[in-house]
Write an enzyme that holds these catalytic residues in place. Structure first.
Site, PDB file in Angstrom:
ATOM      1  N   HIS A  55       0.812  -1.220   0.000  1.00  0.00           N
ATOM      2  CA  HIS A  55       0.000   0.000   0.000  1.00  0.00           C
ATOM      3  C   HIS A  55       0.846   1.271   0.000  1.00  0.00           C
ATOM      4  O   HIS A  55       0.350   2.336  -0.320  1.00  0.00           O
ATOM      5  CB  HIS A  55      -1.010   0.002   1.162  1.00  0.00           C
ATOM      6  N   ASP A  84       0.177  -7.589   1.325  1.00  0.00           N
ATOM      7  CA  ASP A  84       0.512  -6.181   1.554  1.00  0.00           C
ATOM      8  C   ASP A  84       2.023  -6.001   1.619  1.00  0.00           C
ATOM      9  O   ASP A  84       2.553  -5.289   2.464  1.00  0.00           O
ATOM     10  CB  ASP A  84      -0.153  -5.618   2.814  1.00  0.00           C
ATOM     11  N   SER A 125       4.556   2.627   7.843  1.00  0.00           N
ATOM     12  CA  SER A 125       4.250   1.434   7.048  1.00  0.00           C
ATOM     13  C   SER A 125       5.437   1.027   6.194  1.00  0.00           C
ATOM     14  O   SER A 125       6.033   1.848   5.506  1.00  0.00           O
ATOM     15  CB  SER A 125       3.045   1.697   6.137  1.00  0.00           C
TER      16      SER A 125
END
Length: 193
Positions: free
Chosen positions: A42, A73, A151
């Site tokens: 992402h 992911d 992230s």
């Protein structure tokens, strides 16, 4: 640990003949074996232009997506300029941690250009819903702060990678999640062929 800056241009499914407006985002990543950069899907999905920056180095390097797997992911980035890897160390991928193990999260959360380091413990290991794609897989809850921009950053125990930071929970305090090494190893095995 690297900072990833991305200029994104998502598809417009209602008007497929034209793309939507460009947007900017950032995330984190880490260098693993084979001079590859591991991050979250992402962070880089729809990336039209991706730049990577090392800690305490003002130079930015262009990167490309080599592999991307929304179901995990996870993504692998490649930097063609070999100068990028000078004075860097590849992080080794460890085993699944136990509840109560101490962890350290590295990354570049929104609001700063310097490396952020937070620490905590493994709170829970269970199957969770990955918010990026609504896929259910193994996830590890930690009480170290994970904010936007973290992230893709490594979660480390001692000197080995035990996970990748990938989502937080707004409904609670200090609840963050990491993708464990079992999922990372499965992803790396999948991309070999």
């Amino acid at each position: 640990v690297v900072k990833i800056s991305v200029i994104k241009q998502e598809y417009d499914y209602s008007q497929p003949w034209q793309k939507s407006k460009q947007s900017k985002s950032s995330g984190s990543g880490c260098i693993i074996e084979g001079n590859r950069i591991l991050t979250c899907a992402h962070v880089v999905e729809f990336g039209e232009f991706i730049e990577i920056k090392k800690i305490k180095d003002s130079r930015k390097y262009t990167a490309t997506i080599e592999y991307i797997a929304p179901e995990y992911d996870l993504a692998i980035l490649r930097v063609e300029d070999s100068n990028f890897f000078k004075k860097t160390t590849q992080i080794s991928i460890g085993e699944l941690p136990q509840s109560g193990n101490k962890v350290t999260v590295y990354g570049f959360p929104t609001g700063g250009n310097d490396l952020s380091i937070t620490s905590g413990i493994v709170s829970r290991i269970e199957n969770i819903e990955y918010s990026y794609n609504n896929h259910i897989d193994l996830g590890i809850q930690i009480d170290a702060a994970i904010n936007p921009g973290n992230s893709g950053g490594p979660v480390v125990s001692d000197t080995t990678l035990i996970g990748i930071a990938f989502q937080g929970r707004n409904s609670g305090q200090n609840i963050g999640y990491m993708i464990p090494t079992t999922v990372i190893k499965t992803f790396l095995k999948d991309i070999t062929d």
